[in-house]
Design a protein around this motif. Sequence first.
Motif, PDB file in Angstrom:
ATOM      1  N   VAL A  92       1.077  -1.990  -0.148  1.00  0.00           N
ATOM      2  CA  VAL A  92       0.064   0.084   0.053  1.00  0.00           C
ATOM      3  C   VAL A  92       0.721   1.451   0.151  1.00  0.00           C
ATOM      4  O   VAL A  92       0.216   2.183  -0.442  1.00  0.00           O
ATOM      5  N   GLU A  93       2.002   1.219   0.933  1.00  0.00           N
ATOM      6  CA  GLU A  93       2.759   2.407   0.652  1.00  0.00           C
ATOM      7  C   GLU A  93       3.209   2.439  -0.356  1.00  0.00           C
ATOM      8  O   GLU A  93       3.518   3.889  -0.840  1.00  0.00           O
ATOM      9  N   THR A  94       3.968   1.388  -1.310  1.00  0.00           N
ATOM     10  CA  THR A  94       5.000   1.604  -2.250  1.00  0.00           C
ATOM     11  C   THR A  94       3.648   2.559  -2.984  1.00  0.00           C
ATOM     12  O   THR A  94       3.703   2.825  -3.729  1.00  0.00           O
ATOM     13  N   ALA A  95       2.569   1.565  -3.422  1.00  0.00           N
ATOM     14  CA  ALA A  95       1.822   2.234  -4.493  1.00  0.00           C
ATOM     15  C   ALA A  95       1.109   3.680  -3.844  1.00  0.00           C
ATOM     16  O   ALA A  95       1.283   4.348  -5.367  1.00  0.00           O
ATOM     17  N   ILE A  96       1.498   4.421  -3.405  1.00  0.00           N
ATOM     18  CA  ILE A  96       1.073   5.570  -2.892  1.00  0.00           C
ATOM     19  C   ILE A  96       2.533   6.849  -2.975  1.00  0.00           C
ATOM     20  O   ILE A  96       1.437   7.240  -3.755  1.00  0.00           O
ATOM     21  N   GLU A  97       2.696   6.047  -2.989  1.00  0.00           N
ATOM     22  CA  GLU A  97       4.429   6.597  -2.839  1.00  0.00           C
ATOM     23  C   GLU A  97       4.424   6.697  -5.528  1.00  0.00           C
ATOM     24  O   GLU A  97       4.662   7.820  -5.398  1.00  0.00           O
ATOM     25  N   HIS A  98       4.235   5.816  -5.968  1.00  0.00           N
ATOM     26  CA  HIS A  98       3.794   5.835  -7.316  1.00  0.00           C
ATOM     27  C   HIS A  98       2.824   6.577  -7.557  1.00  0.00           C
ATOM     28  O   HIS A  98       2.591   5.950  -8.580  1.00  0.00           O
ATOM     29  N   GLY A  99       1.706   7.058  -6.903  1.00  0.00           N
ATOM     30  CA  GLY A  99       1.087   7.950  -7.325  1.00  0.00           C
ATOM     31  C   GLY A  99      -0.212   6.896  -8.126  1.00  0.00           C
ATOM     32  O   GLY A  99      -1.251   7.422  -8.746  1.00  0.00           O
ATOM     33  N   ARG A 100      -0.342   5.731  -7.464  1.00  0.00           N
ATOM     34  CA  ARG A 100      -1.399   4.639  -7.677  1.00  0.00           C
ATOM     35  C   ARG A 100      -2.583   4.019  -6.824  1.00  0.00           C
ATOM     36  O   ARG A 100      -2.464   4.518  -5.309  1.00  0.00           O
ATOM     37  N   PRO A 101      -3.750   4.348  -6.836  1.00  0.00           N
ATOM     38  CA  PRO A 101      -5.005   4.476  -6.069  1.00  0.00           C
ATOM     39  C   PRO A 101      -5.088   3.062  -5.167  1.00  0.00           C
ATOM     40  O   PRO A 101      -4.138   2.554  -6.312  1.00  0.00           O
ATOM     41  N   VAL A 102      -5.331   3.207  -4.225  1.00  0.00           N
ATOM     42  CA  VAL A 102      -5.608   1.714  -3.426  1.00  0.00           C
ATOM     43  C   VAL A 102      -7.111   1.178  -3.325  1.00  0.00           C
ATOM     44  O   VAL A 102      -7.574   2.338  -2.487  1.00  0.00           O
ATOM     45  N   VAL A 103      -7.375   0.047  -3.297  1.00  0.00           N
ATOM     46  CA  VAL A 103      -8.352  -0.253  -2.556  1.00  0.00           C
ATOM     47  C   VAL A 103      -7.595  -1.852  -1.634  1.00  0.00           C
ATOM     48  O   VAL A 103      -7.526  -2.780  -2.590  1.00  0.00           O
ATOM     49  N   THR A 104      -8.753  -1.790  -0.808  1.00  0.00           N
ATOM     50  CA  THR A 104      -8.274  -2.981   0.012  1.00  0.00           C
ATOM     51  C   THR A 104      -9.485  -2.961   0.843  1.00  0.00           C
ATOM     52  O   THR A 104     -10.526  -2.340   0.677  1.00  0.00           O
ATOM     53  N   ALA A 105      -8.923  -4.264   1.287  1.00  0.00           N
ATOM     54  CA  ALA A 105     -10.289  -4.817   2.452  1.00  0.00           C
ATOM     55  C   ALA A 105      -8.905  -4.803   4.286  1.00  0.00           C
ATOM     56  O   ALA A 105      -9.783  -6.185   4.542  1.00  0.00           O
TER      57      ALA A 105
END
Length: 436
Positions: A92-105
């Motif tokens: 999740v942190e890597t996705a945010i760092e690279h500007g990607r939205p996240v969907v999580t359960a």
Amino acid sequence: MAEPLRVGVAGLGTVGSAVVRILSAKAEELAARAGRPIVVTAVSAREKGRDRGLDLSRVAWHMDASQLARANDVDLVVELIGGAEGPARACVETAIEHGRPVVTANKALLAKHGVALARASEEKGVPIAFEAAVAGGIPIVKTLREGLAANNVSRVFGILNGTCNYILTRMEKDKIGFAECLADAQRLGYAEADPTFDVGGFDTAHKLALLASLAFGVEPDADGIYVEGIASITPLDLQMAEELGYRVKLLGVATRTDAGVEQRVHPSMLPKESAIARVDGVTNAVEIDADAVGALVLSGPGAGGDATASAVIADIVDIARGVTPPMFGLPAGKLRSPTRAPMGRHEGGYYIRLSVIDRPGAAAAIATRMAEQGISLKSIVQRGRESESDSAGGEPVQVVLITYATTEASLRIALDAIEADGHIDGAPQLIRIEKR
């Protein structure tokens, strides 16, 4: 039509596999709803060769979820690994760092790190969506965050763990003990090999922390939640509840009070006619008490591949449409630090079961200890002695007390005194009675 939204799915368990399958099976319908195609372009899981019933021949495979989160062919990351730390957090942190939205359960991750992740996502201008983290397929997050925006919520509570609800339902209907019912739930796949997280109330606590944040505009505070599990509940307690007009459920309850936000997870007695009390098996249910709409109840599957995938895909479609509200309904900087309402200040009725040593003066001493704390008794029921002749030998009898509203602190003082007097065998059983 706009360019496809390229989705990377980290975690191919029951839910992750269902997400990939439904996105493929309903591709045209979802594209029409989202205004653009939604395509799975990458996946990540620990076992590549396992048969999941999916055609992944055209999908990039990553053994490392963080590698997936930074891949050039991924626009949005779905994190379904689980756990508050390790690969899930890194993904999740890597996705945010690279500007990607996240969907999580991942309720554990969000309950512990939600505020920090919300701040990071706002700084990068990318959303985090988590409908599937609470109550499976029930759209409770969107209801609190968006549907009730015009309301002030006073209380949110409900059944948030299907394993516990299944066990309590079976114990009640089949008149069997906790250990036997738990073993059956494990055989059927409703309970994990180590069931502590579920039956101990901790899973419910993580979900409640997220609901309280959405309901009251506070930071998630899982550490401030009072938690009890269901292992102490006996068939006798369930029988007595039935006779007294109640059913026992493990509830997560968050209430706005003058002293702060009261958050608690524990077995509760609910009037049999109430909506939540009638919910059986693995089903979840949540009630919201708000000023404009009154009481609103949502019920449905709280787990399972397709039901949880439904919530995940709803978030994906929202992001594809450009619907990206703040994670907890407010910008992270506007979430307040919660003031914890002490559990001792909780006020309500109580069910108390005592194993009373049958000797002269015991009942009077118990009543005196209750009266010393200003506790009034609504009813007293005795079990375990068929006739006066059975009293010889001082064998314990089961005595059930139902109190009128009192404080937790007063009741604890009275029960400590009753134990110290030596008139009971073993610890008292205490179950709180929840309004409606």
